[in-house]
Design an enzyme around this catalytic site. Structure first.
Site, PDB file in Angstrom:
ATOM      1  N   HIS A 282      -6.369   0.351  -0.915  1.00 28.17           N
ATOM      2  CA  HIS A 282      -6.327  -0.531   0.590  1.00 28.17           C
ATOM      3  C   HIS A 282      -4.568  -0.076   0.937  1.00 28.17           C
ATOM      4  CE1 HIS A 282      -6.064  -4.391  -2.054  1.00 28.17           C
ATOM      5  NE2 HIS A 282      -5.572  -4.817  -1.606  1.00 28.17           N
ATOM      6  N   PHE A 283      -4.127  -0.185   1.633  1.00 25.43           N
ATOM      7  CA  PHE A 283      -2.244  -0.041   2.142  1.00 25.43           C
ATOM      8  C   PHE A 283      -2.485  -1.058   3.077  1.00 25.43           C
ATOM      9  CE2 PHE A 283      -1.746   4.149   1.014  1.00 25.43           C
ATOM     10  CZ  PHE A 283      -3.187   4.571   0.022  1.00 25.43           C
ATOM     11  N   HIS A 284      -1.698  -1.767   2.979  1.00 27.06           N
ATOM     12  CA  HIS A 284      -0.895  -2.977   3.680  1.00 27.06           C
ATOM     13  C   HIS A 284       0.428  -2.506   4.489  1.00 27.06           C
ATOM     14  CE1 HIS A 284      -2.063  -6.687   1.013  1.00 27.06           C
ATOM     15  NE2 HIS A 284      -1.667  -5.622   0.103  1.00 27.06           N
TER      16      HIS A 284
ATOM     17  N   ASN B   4      -0.480  -1.887  -3.634  1.00 29.76           N
ATOM     18  CA  ASN B   4      -0.507  -2.759  -5.341  1.00 29.76           C
ATOM     19  C   ASN B   4      -1.284  -1.313  -5.865  1.00 29.76           C
ATOM     20  OD1 ASN B   4       1.743  -4.094  -4.428  1.00 29.76           O
ATOM     21  ND2 ASN B   4       0.141  -5.304  -3.764  1.00 29.76           N
TER      22      ASN B   4
ATOM     23  N   ASP C   3      -5.571  -8.794   8.078  1.00 33.13           N
ATOM     24  CA  ASP C   3      -5.502  -9.672   6.885  1.00 33.13           C
ATOM     25  C   ASP C   3      -6.104 -10.788   6.648  1.00 33.13           C
ATOM     26  OD1 ASP C   3      -3.982  -8.883   3.123  1.00 33.13           O
ATOM     27  OD2 ASP C   3      -3.976 -10.970   4.375  1.00 33.13           O
ATOM     28  N   ILE C   4      -6.798 -11.487   5.460  1.00 35.50           N
ATOM     29  CA  ILE C   4      -7.269 -13.395   6.124  1.00 35.50           C
ATOM     30  C   ILE C   4      -6.265 -14.192   5.635  1.00 35.50           C
ATOM     31  CG2 ILE C   4      -8.431 -13.337   3.437  1.00 35.50           C
ATOM     32  CD1 ILE C   4     -10.839 -14.296   4.885  1.00 35.50           C
TER      33      ILE C   4
ATOM     34  N   GLN D  21      -2.397  -5.916  -8.042  1.00 34.84           N
ATOM     35  CA  GLN D  21      -3.821  -5.513  -7.160  1.00 34.84           C
ATOM     36  C   GLN D  21      -4.910  -6.483  -7.134  1.00 34.84           C
ATOM     37  OE1 GLN D  21      -4.962  -2.128  -7.924  1.00 34.84           O
ATOM     38  NE2 GLN D  21      -6.827  -1.484  -6.265  1.00 34.84           N
TER      39      GLN D  21
HETATM   40  P1  5GP Z   1      -3.579  -6.805  -2.976  1.00 31.90           P
HETATM   41  O1  5GP Z   1      -3.012  -7.477  -3.671  1.00 31.90           O
HETATM   42  O2  5GP Z   1      -5.282  -6.754  -3.598  1.00 31.90           O
HETATM   43  O3  5GP Z   1      -2.677  -5.988  -3.050  1.00 31.90           O
HETATM   44  O4  5GP Z   1      -3.995  -7.736  -1.338  1.00 31.90           O
HETATM   45  C1  5GP Z   1      -5.494  -8.309  -1.028  1.00 31.90           C
HETATM   46  C2  5GP Z   1      -5.493  -8.821  -0.436  1.00 31.90           C
HETATM   47  O5  5GP Z   1      -7.286  -8.914   1.010  1.00 31.90           O
HETATM   48  C3  5GP Z   1      -4.299  -9.804  -0.163  1.00 31.90           C
HETATM   49  O6  5GP Z   1      -3.238 -10.499   1.305  1.00 31.90           O
HETATM   50  C4  5GP Z   1      -5.492 -10.915   0.521  1.00 31.90           C
HETATM   51  O7  5GP Z   1      -5.437 -11.543   1.363  1.00 31.90           O
HETATM   52  C5  5GP Z   1      -6.965  -9.736   1.330  1.00 31.90           C
HETATM   53  N1  5GP Z   1      -8.143 -10.039   1.533  1.00 31.90           N
HETATM   54  C6  5GP Z   1      -9.214 -10.971   0.500  1.00 31.90           C
HETATM   55  N2  5GP Z   1      -9.773 -10.890   0.688  1.00 31.90           N
HETATM   56  C7  5GP Z   1     -10.133 -10.604   2.002  1.00 31.90           C
HETATM   57  C8  5GP Z   1     -11.528 -10.956   2.819  1.00 31.90           C
HETATM   58  O8  5GP Z   1     -12.451 -10.869   2.373  1.00 31.90           O
HETATM   59  N3  5GP Z   1     -10.813  -9.814   4.325  1.00 31.90           N
HETATM   60  C9  5GP Z   1      -9.698 -10.000   4.577  1.00 31.90           C
HETATM   61  N4  5GP Z   1      -9.503  -9.467   5.910  1.00 31.90           N
HETATM   62  N5  5GP Z   1      -8.838  -9.893   3.834  1.00 31.90           N
HETATM   63  C10 5GP Z   1      -8.729 -10.418   2.549  1.00 31.90           C
END
Ligand code: 5GP
Ligand code: ZN
Length: 134
Positions: free
Chosen positions: A98-100, A85, A29-30, A92
């Site tokens: 996606h799965f963290h 999420n 994750d970035i 989300q």
């Molecule tokens: P969500 O809230 O949709 O479950 O989480 C999205 C996740 O994607 C966040 O933790 C965010 O830091 C990550 N993310 C967003 N853009 C990028 C990207 O361009 N590259 C990577 N590796 N992670 C990303």
């Protein structure tokens, strides 16, 4: 195509990929909330769990397990939280399933908190049960 995760899967946007199979990629994750906070992302664009077909979904779980094994082996994580999420209402931000995976260590100072107990629902467990099962 505007989906950022589809672009990562296609190699249009770079990522730190730690695992890949026919069904998923696993990338760092970035904005990591833990050491090696990883996203397991299906190669097929589904928005949420309930959009994914059964067979693909079962493969995703195996990709998650493989990723967990890598993290256990390489960074010796002691435990982990899996966070998913689904839906804007649930936080989300990227509409590609996606799965963290959040690797955990003792004394890592990370809090993943469940909301406090809601008495209003605790007092109505029977009614809610009946609403679901009637
Ligand atoms: P969500 O809230 O949709 O479950 O989480 C999205 C996740 O994607 C966040 O933790 C965010 O830091 C990550 N993310 C967003 N853009 C990028 C990207 O361009 N590259 C990577 N590796 N992670 C990303
Ligand atoms: Zn996508």
């Amino acid at each position: 195509m505007t989906c950022i995760f589809c672009k990562i899967i296609n190699g249009e946007i770079p990522s730190y990929k730690i695992y890949e199979d026919n069904f998923c990629i696993s990338i760092l994750d970035i904005n990591p909330r833990a050491k090696a906070h990883t996203l397991v992302i299906p190669k097929k664009h589904f928005e949420r769990i309930d959009d994914a077909d059964d067979e693909y979904l079962s493969k995703i779980l195996l990709s998650i397990k493989k990723t967990i094994e890598i993290l256990k082996d390489k960074i010796k994580m002691e435990g982990y939280n899996i966070v998913v999420n689904c839906g804007k209402v649930a936080g989300q931000e990227i509409n590609h399933l996606h799965f963290h995976i959040l690797p955990r260590y003792s004394n890592d100072n990370i809090k993943i908190e469940f909301p406090p107990v809601k008495e209003e629902y605790k007092n109505k467990l029977k009614e809610i049960y009946e609403e679901i099962t009637k």
